[in-house]
Design an enzyme around this catalytic site. Structure first.
Site, PDB file in Angstrom:
ATOM      1  N   LYS A  28       0.800  -1.399   0.039  1.00  0.00           N
ATOM      2  CA  LYS A  28      -0.234   0.019   0.133  1.00  0.00           C
ATOM      3  C   LYS A  28       0.806   1.128  -0.109  1.00  0.00           C
ATOM      4  O   LYS A  28       0.404   2.097  -0.807  1.00  0.00           O
ATOM      5  CB  LYS A  28      -1.119   0.177   1.370  1.00  0.00           C
ATOM      6  CG  LYS A  28      -2.293  -0.491   1.077  1.00  0.00           C
ATOM      7  CD  LYS A  28      -2.957  -0.248   2.461  1.00  0.00           C
ATOM      8  CE  LYS A  28      -2.241  -0.591   3.554  1.00  0.00           C
ATOM      9  NZ  LYS A  28      -2.690  -0.156   4.804  1.00  0.00           N
ATOM     10  N   ARG A 103     -10.624   1.700   9.100  1.00  0.00           N
ATOM     11  CA  ARG A 103     -10.069   0.356   9.271  1.00  0.00           C
ATOM     12  C   ARG A 103     -11.143  -0.585  10.034  1.00  0.00           C
ATOM     13  O   ARG A 103     -10.863  -1.831   9.879  1.00  0.00           O
ATOM     14  CB  ARG A 103      -8.827   0.342  10.300  1.00  0.00           C
ATOM     15  CG  ARG A 103      -7.942  -0.579  10.053  1.00  0.00           C
ATOM     16  CD  ARG A 103      -6.715  -0.403  10.923  1.00  0.00           C
ATOM     17  NE  ARG A 103      -5.562   0.157  10.149  1.00  0.00           N
ATOM     18  CZ  ARG A 103      -4.740   0.314  10.322  1.00  0.00           C
ATOM     19  NH1 ARG A 103      -4.058  -0.377  11.608  1.00  0.00           N
ATOM     20  NH2 ARG A 103      -3.607   0.891   9.574  1.00  0.00           N
ATOM     21  N   ARG A 142      10.809  -5.300   4.720  1.00  0.00           N
ATOM     22  CA  ARG A 142      10.660  -3.848   4.491  1.00  0.00           C
ATOM     23  C   ARG A 142      11.320  -3.140   5.284  1.00  0.00           C
ATOM     24  O   ARG A 142      11.725  -3.225   6.491  1.00  0.00           O
ATOM     25  CB  ARG A 142       9.128  -3.714   4.913  1.00  0.00           C
ATOM     26  CG  ARG A 142       8.369  -2.724   4.465  1.00  0.00           C
ATOM     27  CD  ARG A 142       6.907  -2.822   4.458  1.00  0.00           C
ATOM     28  NE  ARG A 142       6.377  -2.628   5.695  1.00  0.00           N
ATOM     29  CZ  ARG A 142       4.964  -2.470   6.044  1.00  0.00           C
ATOM     30  NH1 ARG A 142       4.168  -2.222   4.682  1.00  0.00           N
ATOM     31  NH2 ARG A 142       4.450  -2.322   7.057  1.00  0.00           N
ATOM     32  N   ARG A 175      10.858  -1.363  11.182  1.00  0.00           N
ATOM     33  CA  ARG A 175      10.047  -0.742  12.211  1.00  0.00           C
ATOM     34  C   ARG A 175       9.703  -2.082  13.018  1.00  0.00           C
ATOM     35  O   ARG A 175       9.773  -3.009  12.632  1.00  0.00           O
ATOM     36  CB  ARG A 175       8.562  -0.426  11.616  1.00  0.00           C
ATOM     37  CG  ARG A 175       8.660   1.022  11.024  1.00  0.00           C
ATOM     38  CD  ARG A 175       7.233   1.270  10.208  1.00  0.00           C
ATOM     39  NE  ARG A 175       6.055   0.421  10.850  1.00  0.00           N
ATOM     40  CZ  ARG A 175       4.890   0.373  10.506  1.00  0.00           C
ATOM     41  NH1 ARG A 175       4.577   1.191   9.389  1.00  0.00           N
ATOM     42  NH2 ARG A 175       3.707   0.125  10.986  1.00  0.00           N
ATOM     43  N   ARG A 186      -0.173  -9.033  13.920  1.00  0.00           N
ATOM     44  CA  ARG A 186      -0.911  -7.828  13.547  1.00  0.00           C
ATOM     45  C   ARG A 186      -1.801  -8.285  12.282  1.00  0.00           C
ATOM     46  O   ARG A 186      -2.964  -7.724  12.001  1.00  0.00           O
ATOM     47  CB  ARG A 186       0.262  -6.845  12.834  1.00  0.00           C
ATOM     48  CG  ARG A 186       0.974  -5.852  13.682  1.00  0.00           C
ATOM     49  CD  ARG A 186       2.073  -5.009  13.085  1.00  0.00           C
ATOM     50  NE  ARG A 186       1.392  -3.905  12.292  1.00  0.00           N
ATOM     51  CZ  ARG A 186       2.252  -3.502  11.353  1.00  0.00           C
ATOM     52  NH1 ARG A 186       3.307  -3.816  10.919  1.00  0.00           N
ATOM     53  NH2 ARG A 186       1.703  -2.326  10.538  1.00  0.00           N
TER      54      ARG A 186
HETATM   55  P1  AMP Z   1      -0.081   1.213  11.022  1.00  0.00           P
HETATM   56  O1  AMP Z   1       1.306   1.700  10.575  1.00  0.00           O
HETATM   57  O2  AMP Z   1      -1.089   1.600   9.851  1.00  0.00           O
HETATM   58  O3  AMP Z   1      -0.105  -0.087  11.264  1.00  0.00           O
HETATM   59  O4  AMP Z   1      -0.547   1.928  12.195  1.00  0.00           O
HETATM   60  C1  AMP Z   1       0.024   2.239  13.544  1.00  0.00           C
HETATM   61  C2  AMP Z   1      -0.845   2.196  14.887  1.00  0.00           C
HETATM   62  O5  AMP Z   1      -1.566   3.456  14.344  1.00  0.00           O
HETATM   63  C3  AMP Z   1      -1.854   1.294  14.846  1.00  0.00           C
HETATM   64  O6  AMP Z   1      -1.448   0.219  15.452  1.00  0.00           O
HETATM   65  C4  AMP Z   1      -3.068   2.105  15.580  1.00  0.00           C
HETATM   66  O7  AMP Z   1      -2.636   2.132  16.966  1.00  0.00           O
HETATM   67  C5  AMP Z   1      -2.816   3.347  14.929  1.00  0.00           C
HETATM   68  N1  AMP Z   1      -3.974   3.580  13.823  1.00  0.00           N
HETATM   69  C6  AMP Z   1      -3.417   3.642  12.347  1.00  0.00           C
HETATM   70  N2  AMP Z   1      -4.640   3.551  11.743  1.00  0.00           N
HETATM   71  C7  AMP Z   1      -5.738   3.786  12.491  1.00  0.00           C
HETATM   72  C8  AMP Z   1      -6.991   3.668  12.198  1.00  0.00           C
HETATM   73  N3  AMP Z   1      -7.727   3.854  10.857  1.00  0.00           N
HETATM   74  N4  AMP Z   1      -7.822   3.762  13.362  1.00  0.00           N
HETATM   75  C9  AMP Z   1      -7.323   3.516  14.647  1.00  0.00           C
HETATM   76  N5  AMP Z   1      -6.122   3.584  14.804  1.00  0.00           N
HETATM   77  C10 AMP Z   1      -5.032   3.683  13.994  1.00  0.00           C
END
Ligand code: AMP
Length: 231
Positions: A28, A103, A142, A175, A186
């Site tokens: 993505k 999400r 990554r 990361r 995840r």
């Molecule tokens: P990501 O890098 O997309 O995995 O996001 C990292 C963290 O940001 C997640 O584990 C959530 O705590 C928060 N987060 C990201 N997107 C959302 C969302 N749409 N709604 C709520 N929390 C989010």
């Protein structure tokens, strides 16, 4: 693929709002960067926006901190507020590619409602699809630039100088949540709500399903072609 009915709905304000949906490792971030360049739309990635808020120590970052540290979703009201703020910025004047949001079906409903109150709507949901087994291996390779956030992959999208960002020269990082054991956890958490979100938009007939196993440029081209033709 879905028939679009009357073709993609143009937002009455003329700005384009696209959603990019896919599990961790589907590509993505890479596609969002390419589409952002091609279409002149700002890329708004929820995880990046939250991490930036954390680094800056902003009130939003503080509100989000505990949830993020536990790998939990930040509450919907905070997340929606953050996106609406970003969408009101000049950078989003032509539109935006939303990534990582919505999400959950609850977030999708709230986003639809908030946009429609402003006379806007989502033009297209692009679902990048990759079988589960391929994802864990992909994510382990990554890397990301800690300065500008550009994503790389050690095999499929390496930087010119190994381990260094092409733009910043900074040392690339993995990361913590891209490590294989964390990735499986995840994915387990992500997949079901993501399929529900896709289903929600499928019913509206605005989802373009794209095979994310193709080479990066082929995926981009398929998406752009879909946007041009209404697939
Ligand atoms: P990501 O890098 O997309 O995995 O996001 C990292 C963290 O940001 C997640 O584990 C959530 O705590 C928060 N987060 C990201 N997107 C959302 C969302 N749409 N709604 C709520 N929390 C989010």
């Amino acid at each position: 693929m879905n028939a679009p009915g009357g073709g993609p709905a143009a937002s009455p304000t003329g700005r384009r709002i696209l959603l990019l949906v896919g599990p961790v490792g589907a590509g993505k971030g890479t596609q969002a960067a390419a589409l952002s360049r091609e279409l002149g739309l700002v890329h708004l990635a929820s995880g990046n926006l939250f991490r930036q808020a954390l680094r800056e120590g902003s009130p939003l970052g503080e509100q989000a901190r505990t949830y993020m540290e536990h790998g939990d979703l930040v509450p919907d009201d905070i997340t929606i507020q953050m996106f609406m703020h970003e969408l009101s910025q000049p950078a989003a004047a032509r539109g935006a590619i939303l990534d990582g949001f919505p999400r959950t079906v609850a977030q999708a409903g709230a986003l639809d409602q908030t946009l429609s109150e402003r006379g806007e709507g989502i033009e297209r949901v692009i679902s990048i699809e990759v079988p589960l087994d391929d994802l864990v291996a992909r994510v382990a390779g990554r890397r990301v630039c800690p300065v500008c956030g550009t994503p790389y992959h050690v095999d499929s999208d390496p930087p010119r100088v190994p381990g260094r960002c092409d733009k910043e020269g900074a040392e690339l990082q993995q990361r913590d949540d891209d490590r294989p054991d964390v990735v499986r956890a995840r994915l387990d958490k992500q997949i079901r709500p993501m399929l529900e979100v896709i289903d929600y938009y499928n019913r509206k007939g605005i989802v373009q399903h794209v095979d994310g196993r193709q080479p990066i440029s082929a995926v981009t081209e398929e998406i752009l072609e879909g946007l041009r033709t209404g697939w």
